[in-house]
Design a protein around this motif. Structure first.
Motif, PDB file in Angstrom:
ATOM      1  N   ARG A  57      41.363  36.543  49.378  1.00 18.68           N
ATOM      2  CA  ARG A  57      40.214  37.271  48.837  1.00 18.68           C
ATOM      3  C   ARG A  57      40.210  37.363  47.317  1.00 18.68           C
ATOM      4  O   ARG A  57      39.151  37.500  46.704  1.00 18.68           O
ATOM      5  CB  ARG A  57      40.174  38.698  49.406  1.00 18.68           C
ATOM      6  CG  ARG A  57      39.746  38.816  50.861  1.00 18.68           C
ATOM      7  CD  ARG A  57      38.278  38.455  51.057  1.00 18.68           C
ATOM      8  NE  ARG A  57      37.389  39.226  50.213  1.00 18.68           N
ATOM      9  CZ  ARG A  57      36.807  40.375  50.559  1.00 18.68           C
ATOM     10  NH1 ARG A  57      37.039  40.885  51.753  1.00 18.68           N
ATOM     11  NH2 ARG A  57      35.989  41.001  49.738  1.00 18.68           N
ATOM     12  N   TYR A  58      41.397  37.270  46.699  1.00 16.16           N
ATOM     13  CA  TYR A  58      41.486  37.540  45.262  1.00 16.16           C
ATOM     14  C   TYR A  58      42.270  36.434  44.562  1.00 16.16           C
ATOM     15  O   TYR A  58      43.136  35.786  45.165  1.00 16.16           O
ATOM     16  CB  TYR A  58      42.172  38.897  45.027  1.00 16.16           C
ATOM     17  CG  TYR A  58      41.527  40.018  45.803  1.00 16.16           C
ATOM     18  CD1 TYR A  58      40.277  40.509  45.440  1.00 16.16           C
ATOM     19  CD2 TYR A  58      42.156  40.573  46.926  1.00 16.16           C
ATOM     20  CE1 TYR A  58      39.674  41.526  46.162  1.00 16.16           C
ATOM     21  CE2 TYR A  58      41.557  41.587  47.655  1.00 16.16           C
ATOM     22  CZ  TYR A  58      40.314  42.060  47.275  1.00 16.16           C
ATOM     23  OH  TYR A  58      39.711  43.059  47.989  1.00 16.16           O
ATOM     24  N   ASP A  76      35.795  37.095  38.207  1.00 16.97           N
ATOM     25  CA  ASP A  76      36.322  35.885  38.828  1.00 16.97           C
ATOM     26  C   ASP A  76      35.841  34.641  38.093  1.00 16.97           C
ATOM     27  O   ASP A  76      34.634  34.484  37.824  1.00 16.97           O
ATOM     28  CB  ASP A  76      35.891  35.828  40.293  1.00 16.97           C
ATOM     29  CG  ASP A  76      36.616  34.749  41.067  1.00 16.97           C
ATOM     30  OD1 ASP A  76      36.306  33.564  40.864  1.00 16.97           O
ATOM     31  OD2 ASP A  76      37.473  35.112  41.887  1.00 16.97           O
ATOM     32  N   GLY A 107      41.759  43.973  39.022  1.00 18.24           N
ATOM     33  CA  GLY A 107      40.406  43.424  39.057  1.00 18.24           C
ATOM     34  C   GLY A 107      40.081  42.626  37.813  1.00 18.24           C
ATOM     35  O   GLY A 107      40.904  42.489  36.900  1.00 18.24           O
ATOM     36  N   LEU A 151      40.708  44.306  43.745  1.00 20.41           N
ATOM     37  CA  LEU A 151      41.741  44.555  44.740  1.00 20.41           C
ATOM     38  C   LEU A 151      42.124  46.023  44.620  1.00 20.41           C
ATOM     39  O   LEU A 151      42.554  46.476  43.564  1.00 20.41           O
ATOM     40  CB  LEU A 151      42.950  43.658  44.493  1.00 20.41           C
ATOM     41  CG  LEU A 151      44.144  43.775  45.452  1.00 20.41           C
ATOM     42  CD1 LEU A 151      44.962  42.482  45.439  1.00 20.41           C
ATOM     43  CD2 LEU A 151      45.063  44.945  45.136  1.00 20.41           C
ATOM     44  N   PHE A 186      35.766  41.096  40.786  1.00 23.57           N
ATOM     45  CA  PHE A 186      36.597  41.256  41.977  1.00 23.57           C
ATOM     46  C   PHE A 186      37.444  42.512  41.790  1.00 23.57           C
ATOM     47  O   PHE A 186      37.831  42.860  40.675  1.00 23.57           O
ATOM     48  CB  PHE A 186      37.482  40.025  42.227  1.00 23.57           C
ATOM     49  CG  PHE A 186      38.582  39.811  41.205  1.00 23.57           C
ATOM     50  CD1 PHE A 186      39.851  40.350  41.397  1.00 23.57           C
ATOM     51  CD2 PHE A 186      38.343  39.065  40.048  1.00 23.57           C
ATOM     52  CE1 PHE A 186      40.857  40.150  40.461  1.00 23.57           C
ATOM     53  CE2 PHE A 186      39.345  38.856  39.111  1.00 23.57           C
ATOM     54  CZ  PHE A 186      40.605  39.403  39.312  1.00 23.57           C
ATOM     55  N   ASN A 232      43.700  34.172  37.613  1.00 20.04           N
ATOM     56  CA  ASN A 232      42.420  34.206  36.920  1.00 20.04           C
ATOM     57  C   ASN A 232      42.656  34.254  35.412  1.00 20.04           C
ATOM     58  O   ASN A 232      43.712  34.689  34.948  1.00 20.04           O
ATOM     59  CB  ASN A 232      41.638  35.452  37.361  1.00 20.04           C
ATOM     60  CG  ASN A 232      40.146  35.289  37.269  1.00 20.04           C
ATOM     61  OD1 ASN A 232      39.591  34.324  37.817  1.00 20.04           O
ATOM     62  ND2 ASN A 232      39.482  36.209  36.611  1.00 20.04           N
TER      63      ASN A 232
END
Length: 524
Positions: free
Chosen positions: A424-425, A376, A373, A385, A383, A457
């Motif tokens: 999603r990530y 973001d 995580g 996961l 975020f 990220n």
């Protein structure tokens, strides 16, 4: 009571099970977080008015006891006159019956017919975020449960169909992803209402007396089936021991043991002698160990039998208070699956030599719970996961082990599909393949998996935990041990990866890669 013919009785029984399954599917379709709608880390079931399980949809096997004990925790706290139509209760307290860790939230709906409480619908699943000191809420380095998130000590989130705004506001204020968490709450409670509606329809169609008699018969048939299967097992007492080797919080390996006694009437699991609870989140409560016992009983007696209180009635679990298998507050439990898994594996290890036709060698065992995580870069929001990893299972007397299958307590759950994870990530899944190293033998252990996540990220953090890192899955009947679980983090500029089994909020930067190498099963 009504005299119900067997065909009607079976229609009623299957209708109740179908109501539980519709609840499960409804929650999966409407939830917000991938841990529910992709991983299916949840379970749904129905009980009678006393909290006895009468039907449960397939889901995470570690929740086999959660439905029963969650409902009974409501009955233990609220007198019947305080339970009204339209009420929905929340609980995730592992020490009063919720069975697992704080992220796994149970919701309970009483079902009334003609003004009488006749049943409960209950569901339990992993909320992706519930506060606490760590992103994603569960933690590998907590030392007390207060660090692990919000605790709902059996409270009403809906009272006679009206949302308790104070509870809603409390959840919203204490979660890093409030929209997702509240979305999961609304989906979960809506699915309960679907089940409640279906149960009432069954009562309206067949009548109260017929349905209640059918429930009694369902439970009695479950008991008879369990005793019939139990009679076929060898009688005696069998023992096994092992060590939980996560290394959480730098603690030494935790010694665990079991003594299994099989009679014509009971399957007795005695964990006396296992180490005391520890200041690390690998403990589980007594309710977790009771659920683990149900997994073992079902696996040994009849994996295809319907889950109900009657079928589980021969199970007896003995564990002194305050051990790693029966932790008491404020012991941390957010990685409770480690103790939970060993509670199942010890029994398999003890019985493998005497009933090899029903048991395979040791599997990779650990869920290898994963959180990746951060904040973001694009949305500026957190975020998370969150998922299990799959691995290799042990070989049997006539077969190789299963490859790339989730651990025993995860049951019907899944890993997040690559495409969904990348959508999603802010990550890329660079590798997803088999780990070919497993236990040798006439029949070889199943392969584990290798899965690589590269962070796209600017910031991120990794939290993960795995046992079976120092002690590989056991082989038997001359088969060799399998391979260990390993996690590696490759950082930019570093010559060698950081290698281990347990990481707590480990900082990652853009371009860093984490590799999960799950173990291969033992050979036969």
């Amino acid at each position: 009571m009504a005299n119900v013919d067997p065909f009607t009785r079976e229609n009623i029984a299957q209708g109740l099970i179908a109501a539980a399954e519709e609840m499960f599917l409804t929650w999966g379709r409407t939830s917000q977080s991938t841990i529910i709608y992709e991983v299916l880390d949840c379970a749904c079931g129905l009980t009678d008015a006393k909290g006895n399980l009468i039907g449960q949809a397939n889901g995470a096997t570690m929740f086999l006891g959660a439905i029963t004990y969650s409902v009974k925790s409501v009955l233990n706290k609220f007198p019947l006159e305080k339970i009204k139509p339209g009420d929905i209760f929340l609980t995730n307290d592992p020490y009063t019956g919720s069975a697992t860790h704080l992220c796994d939230v149970a919701a309970v709906l009483p079902i009334f017919y003609q003004g009488e409480l006749v049943a409960f619908a209950s569901s339990k699943g992993h909320w992706n975020e519930i506060g606490g000191k760590n992103l994603g809420s569960w933690s590998t380095n907590s030392t007390e449960i207060y660090q692990e998130g919000l605790c709902f000590p059996v409270i009403k989130v809906y009272e006679e169909d009206k949302l308790n705004e104070a509870v809603r506001d409390l959840i919203e204020a204490n979660c890093r992803t409030p929209e997702m968490t509240l979305g999961d709450l609304y989906a979960q409670t809506a699915s309960l209402r679907v089940a409640g509606k279906r149960v009432v329809e069954i009562f309206e169609k067949y009548g109260k007396e017929a349905v209640l008699e059918s429930i009694e018969t369902l439970l009695e048939n479950g008991r008879k089936l369990a005793l019939k299967e139990l009679a076929a097992l060898p009688k005696g007492t069998f023992e096994a021991e092992d060590y939980i080797d996560t290394g959480a919080n730098g603690l030494p390996d935790v010694y665990v043991r079991v003594k299994v006694t099989i009679t014509d009437e009971e399957l007795i699991l005695d964990y006396t002698g296992s180490d005391a609870q520890v200041a690390a989140p690998i403990n589980c409560s007594i309710y977790g160990t009771l659920s683990a016992g149900r997994i073992i009983l079902q696996a040994l007696l009849n994996p295809h039998a319907e889950a109900n209180e009657g079928f589980y009635s021969p199970l007896k679990v003995i564990v002194p208070e305050g051990t790693v298998f029966s932790a008491v507050s404020p012991a941390p439990v957010s990685c409770d699956w480690e103790a939970f898994q060993f509670a199942t594996d010890l029994v398999m290890k003890a019985l493998a030599p005497v009933i090899p036709e029903r048991i395979t060698a040791g599997h990779f065992l650990s869920i290898i719970g994963t959180i990746l995580g951060g904040i973001d870069d694009q949305t500026k929001k957190p975020f998370v996961l969150c998922e299990p990893q799959a691995g290799g299972w042990g070989a049997g007397y006539n077969k190789d082990g299963e490859r790339g299958l989730v651990a025993v307590a995860d049951g019907e759950t899944f890993m997040i599909p690559v495409e969904v994870a990348e959508f999603r990530y802010p990550i890329i899944v660079e590798q997803y393949t088999f780990n070919p190293i497993s236990g040798a033998g006439e029949f070889m252990g199943g392969h584990g998996l290798i899965r690589d996540y590269r962070l796209l990220n600017s910031n991120g953090e990794l939290t993960t935990i795995a046992s079976r890192h120092k002690y590989a899955p056991w082989g038997f009947a001359g088969g060799k041990d399998g391979s260990p679980n390993v996690v590696e983090v490759y950082q930019a500029g570093a010559e060698e990866p950081v290698r281990g089994s347990t990481f707590s909020n480990f900082p990652m930067k853009k371009g860093d890669l984490v590799r999960f190498i799950s173990g291969g099963g033992g050979g036969y």
